[in-house]
Design a protein around this motif. Structure first.
Motif, mmCIF file in Angstrom:
data_model
loop_
_atom_site.group_PDB
_atom_site.id
_atom_site.type_symbol
_atom_site.label_atom_id
_atom_site.label_comp_id
_atom_site.label_asym_id
_atom_site.label_seq_id
_atom_site.Cartn_x
_atom_site.Cartn_y
_atom_site.Cartn_z
ATOM 1 N N ILE A 353 0.791 -1.313 0.039
ATOM 2 C CA ILE A 353 0.039 0.093 0.030
ATOM 3 C C ILE A 353 0.918 0.999 0.004
ATOM 4 O O ILE A 353 1.880 1.353 0.947
ATOM 5 C CB ILE A 353 -1.007 -0.031 1.221
ATOM 6 N N GLU A 354 0.687 2.080 -1.052
ATOM 7 C CA GLU A 354 1.587 3.210 -1.180
ATOM 8 C C GLU A 354 0.911 4.386 -0.771
ATOM 9 O O GLU A 354 -0.369 4.755 -1.308
ATOM 10 C CB GLU A 354 2.114 3.289 -2.686
ATOM 11 N N GLU A 368 13.193 15.799 -3.343
ATOM 12 C CA GLU A 368 13.296 14.690 -4.267
ATOM 13 C C GLU A 368 13.800 13.142 -3.673
ATOM 14 O O GLU A 368 13.807 12.319 -4.180
ATOM 15 C CB GLU A 368 14.332 15.005 -5.537
ATOM 16 N N ARG A 369 14.499 13.456 -2.485
ATOM 17 C CA ARG A 369 15.036 12.383 -1.948
ATOM 18 C C ARG A 369 13.973 11.554 -0.993
ATOM 19 O O ARG A 369 14.199 10.267 -0.678
ATOM 20 C CB ARG A 369 15.841 12.793 -0.777
ATOM 21 N N LYS A 370 12.880 11.877 -1.042
ATOM 22 C CA LYS A 370 11.675 11.324 -0.207
ATOM 23 C C LYS A 370 11.324 10.066 -0.912
ATOM 24 O O LYS A 370 11.168 10.141 -1.877
ATOM 25 C CB LYS A 370 10.326 12.290 0.007
ATOM 26 N N ARG A 371 10.901 9.079 -0.130
ATOM 27 C CA ARG A 371 10.336 7.823 -0.798
ATOM 28 C C ARG A 371 9.089 7.963 -0.152
ATOM 29 O O ARG A 371 8.664 8.323 0.881
ATOM 30 C CB ARG A 371 11.353 6.628 -0.313
ATOM 31 N N PRO A 372 8.190 7.246 -0.965
ATOM 32 C CA PRO A 372 6.831 7.264 -0.441
ATOM 33 C C PRO A 372 6.807 6.263 0.770
ATOM 34 O O PRO A 372 7.492 5.237 0.864
ATOM 35 C CB PRO A 372 6.033 6.354 -1.616
ATOM 36 N N ASN A 373 6.010 6.597 1.797
ATOM 37 C CA ASN A 373 5.549 5.588 2.761
ATOM 38 C C ASN A 373 4.678 4.458 2.200
ATOM 39 O O ASN A 373 3.837 4.577 1.174
ATOM 40 C CB ASN A 373 4.693 6.307 3.812
ATOM 41 N N LEU A 374 5.354 3.355 2.743
ATOM 42 C CA LEU A 374 4.721 2.143 2.178
ATOM 43 C C LEU A 374 4.409 1.237 3.215
ATOM 44 O O LEU A 374 5.111 0.982 4.467
ATOM 45 C CB LEU A 374 5.722 1.292 1.538
ATOM 46 N N LEU A 375 3.160 0.466 3.180
ATOM 47 C CA LEU A 375 2.814 -0.731 4.150
ATOM 48 C C LEU A 375 3.175 -1.966 3.313
ATOM 49 O O LEU A 375 2.268 -2.055 2.127
ATOM 50 C CB LEU A 375 1.639 -0.450 4.689
ATOM 51 N N VAL A 376 3.881 -2.991 3.731
ATOM 52 C CA VAL A 376 4.007 -4.262 2.973
ATOM 53 C C VAL A 376 3.469 -5.299 3.683
ATOM 54 O O VAL A 376 3.920 -5.409 4.940
ATOM 55 C CB VAL A 376 5.376 -4.440 2.569
ATOM 56 N N ILE A 377 2.600 -5.991 3.134
ATOM 57 C CA ILE A 377 1.929 -7.171 4.027
ATOM 58 C C ILE A 377 2.401 -8.171 3.379
ATOM 59 O O ILE A 377 1.832 -8.686 2.096
ATOM 60 C CB ILE A 377 0.331 -7.054 3.995
ATOM 61 N N THR A 386 5.724 -4.700 7.057
ATOM 62 C CA THR A 386 6.659 -3.740 6.976
ATOM 63 C C THR A 386 6.170 -2.541 6.814
ATOM 64 O O THR A 386 5.422 -2.329 5.909
ATOM 65 C CB THR A 386 7.939 -4.093 5.840
ATOM 66 N N LEU A 387 6.618 -1.442 7.632
ATOM 67 C CA LEU A 387 6.195 0.066 7.480
ATOM 68 C C LEU A 387 7.570 0.711 6.982
ATOM 69 O O LEU A 387 8.237 0.666 7.490
ATOM 70 C CB LEU A 387 5.454 0.532 8.777
ATOM 71 N N TRP A 484 6.409 -0.574 -9.399
ATOM 72 C CA TRP A 484 6.268 -1.944 -8.474
ATOM 73 C C TRP A 484 7.298 -1.489 -7.255
ATOM 74 O O TRP A 484 8.492 -1.593 -7.738
ATOM 75 C CB TRP A 484 6.253 -3.168 -9.208
ATOM 76 N N HIS A 485 6.893 -1.878 -6.376
ATOM 77 C CA HIS A 485 7.811 -1.755 -5.171
ATOM 78 C C HIS A 485 8.208 -3.147 -4.746
ATOM 79 O O HIS A 485 7.592 -3.997 -4.859
ATOM 80 C CB HIS A 485 7.157 -1.253 -3.878
ATOM 81 N N PHE A 486 9.519 -3.062 -4.223
ATOM 82 C CA PHE A 486 10.424 -4.294 -3.647
ATOM 83 C C PHE A 486 10.794 -5.010 -4.991
ATOM 84 O O PHE A 486 11.068 -6.330 -4.701
ATOM 85 C CB PHE A 486 9.290 -4.907 -2.794
ATOM 86 N N ASP A 487 10.913 -4.932 -6.033
ATOM 87 C CA ASP A 487 11.315 -5.696 -6.959
ATOM 88 C C ASP A 487 12.878 -5.007 -7.136
ATOM 89 O O ASP A 487 13.203 -3.981 -7.262
ATOM 90 C CB ASP A 487 10.824 -5.244 -8.472
ATOM 91 N N THR A 488 13.660 -5.922 -6.758
ATOM 92 C CA THR A 488 15.085 -5.468 -6.517
ATOM 93 C C THR A 488 15.887 -6.460 -7.608
ATOM 94 O O THR A 488 15.684 -7.587 -8.056
ATOM 95 C CB THR A 488 15.776 -6.019 -5.303
#
Ligand code: BG6
Length: 488
Positions: A353-354, A368-377, A386-387, A484-488
């Motif tokens: 959840i972004e 520009e350095r700010k990343r979005p707040n994320l809730l990862v379930i 993870t928050l 997409w978040h958390f694709d590394t």
């Protein structure tokens, strides 16, 4: 819990071995089976009760999350199991089974409560249900329940036909349709997470959420299921059921202690509020992919087209991504991105959840350095939450860096989806089973995709095995300014 008999069709099959017996065993160890409990395993093979029991025992040793330790306890568990030869189309076999069940019920002084679990291919659902009624097995004085598992039909039309046929033998409240994603412990806890945390509850709307990402990636390929999978594709195998169920479970808003009727009604409302796909938008809102050869965790793997049993030139989808919108008070304007694929880089089912950055456009707040707040379930294979927040780094550079507040469950303690679901079915709690209304709405929403894939109106992108799917899936989000978040 009330005394009952579990009548299991497909007792020598793969699902029984891998999931059902281990689930029953773990329920037994936890004291969660009725005290008076019998299993009648059914199959075409000629087996004695003893051979059947040793087959069950082997499956526990191979697949149970807790290995059998105490011989006496294991024997006590196995004593509940009996085997009957049954040919699905042979009515007299059902008659013989009925006499055996009645004898057992009498010996135990147990009520004739019967749960019929159809762990067989769906073409057998209807003849079994008809013979259960015809033979008198399904007309006990106690309760009767039917447990079945997807696929519930191949498209909207065939699903309706199947449902109508089942409806002749079982009422809707007696049918427990398993979608094993609804049995996953983290999915079952989504509501509590939201309700019991005001900080999340307050944010669970379009005012604060920028987008939702639902991912179910697998590393496995088609395995030995070419005949089924090439007809189903990711859209029928995962999307129409598991993925849409995850979406509704995340999107519903419920008061605490809601009844199963309320939960199902809210889910239905979310499904009804899904904005239907228009033919002309399909190619821009849905991405279809098929894996090519590549590497998974360092090992080379072949592409889908080269897999045994796949017909030449197959256009089947092993990956699908889509953008969905829910047109209701809470979610209007929030894109829900869903993707699922085989032969992806890692096995992971998760919800991301972004959150919005409401001050981003105000003078002095742009950073520009700010990343979005994320809730990862994380739902599986590991459970966790993870928050992601922004903090200044610990040095004195004043740099912003993302920090993560993490919780991860001890996997040993986490029950398997089938444990939760079998127990709920035994208790008669339908909350985490798919109601026909949801199944029908899910088919209705998905049908334009099925038609468009069939007519080849959506491009089929090849993606490398071991990747995160086709580039078009990244573009789907990039068009809206997301990734997409958390694709590394
Ligand atoms: C099943 C699909 O329903 O779900 C399979 O038929 C898929 O193709 C499986 O592999 C994934 O389940 P899980 O629990 O491993 O994510």
């Amino acid at each position: 819990m009330e005394a009952m008999s579990l009548v299991l069709f497909g007792a020598t099959g793969d699902l029984a071995k891998r999931k059902i017996y281990p689930a029953l065993y773990n329920l037994f160890i936890d004291g969660k089976l009725p005290r008076s409990f019998s299993v009648f395993g059914l199959g075409r093979r000629e087996l004695t009760d003893e051979t059947f029991r040793s087959h069950v025992e082997q499956s526990l040793r191979a697949f149970s999350r807790r290995e059998p330790q105490d011989e006496a306890v294991t024997q006590q568990f196995l004593n509940a199991f009996r085997y009957n030869v049954l040919h699905i189309g042979r009515l007299e076999d059902y008659g013989k089974l009925l006499s055996r069940i009645e004898r057992r019920e009498e010996a135990l002084g147990a009520a004739p409560n019967r749960m019929f679990y159809l762990s067989v291919s769906p073409e057998f659902f209807e003849p079994i249900a008809a013979n259960l009624m015809e033979s008198g097995l399904g007309s006990a004085k106690g309760w009767k329940r039917l447990v079945i598992e997807k696929p519930f039909g191949h498209d909207l039309q065939s699903a309706r036909v199947l449902n109508e046929k089942l409806g002749k033998a079982f009422a809707e409240h007696e049918i427990y349709r398993i979608d094993h994603y609804l049995g996953k412990p983290m999915v079952q806890r989504l509501e509590t997470l939201q309700q019991s945390n005001p900080v999340l509850h307050a944010l669970w709307t379009n005012r604060h959420i920028a987008n939702v990402q639902i991912t179910a990636n697998e590393t496995v390929g088609v395995e030995e299921r070419a005949a089924y999978y090439d007809q189903a594709g990711a859209v029928r195998d995962m999307f129409q059921n598991h993925m849409l169920q995850l979406l509704t479970m995340l999107a519903i808003h419920l008061p605490s202690n809601s009844s199963s009727e309320e939960v199902r009604l809210k889910k239905k409302k979310v499904m009804e509020a899904l904005v239907p796909l228009q033919q002309e938008d399909l190619a821009s809102l849905v991405v279809r992919g098929q894996y090519a050869s590549g590497e998974i965790q360092g090992k080379p793997v072949i592409g889908y087209a080269a897999e045994p049993g796949i017909p030449e030139g197959s256009m089947n989808d092993t990956f699908i991504a889509a953008k969905l919108q829910i047109d209701d008070y809470f979610w209007r304007g929030v894109p829900f991105y869903i993707r699922t694929g085989k032969r992806m880089k890692e096995k992971s089912t998760r919800l991301v959840i972004e959150f919005k950055e409401p001050l981003a456009n105000q003078a002095g707040h742009k950073d520009e350095r700010k990343r979005p707040n994320l809730l990862v379930i994380e739902i599986s294979p590991n459970e966790g939450i993870t928050l992601q927040l922004n903090m200044k780094d610990t040095g004195r550079t004043g740099e912003l860096q993302p920090i993560r507040i993490d919780f991860h469950a001890n996997q040993q303690d986490v029950p398997e989806a089938y444990e939760n679901l079998i127990r709920d079915a035994m208790l008669g709690d339908p909350t985490f089973f798919a109601h026909w209304d949801e199944v029908e709405l899910a088919w209705k929403w998905t049908q334009p995709i099925l038609d468009a894939f069939q007519a080849n109106q959506v491009p089929l992108h090849a993606y490398e095995a071991g990747s995160y799917g086709p580039a078009a899936s990244d573009e789907l989000l990039a068009k809206d300014g997301f990734r997409w978040h958390f694709d590394t």
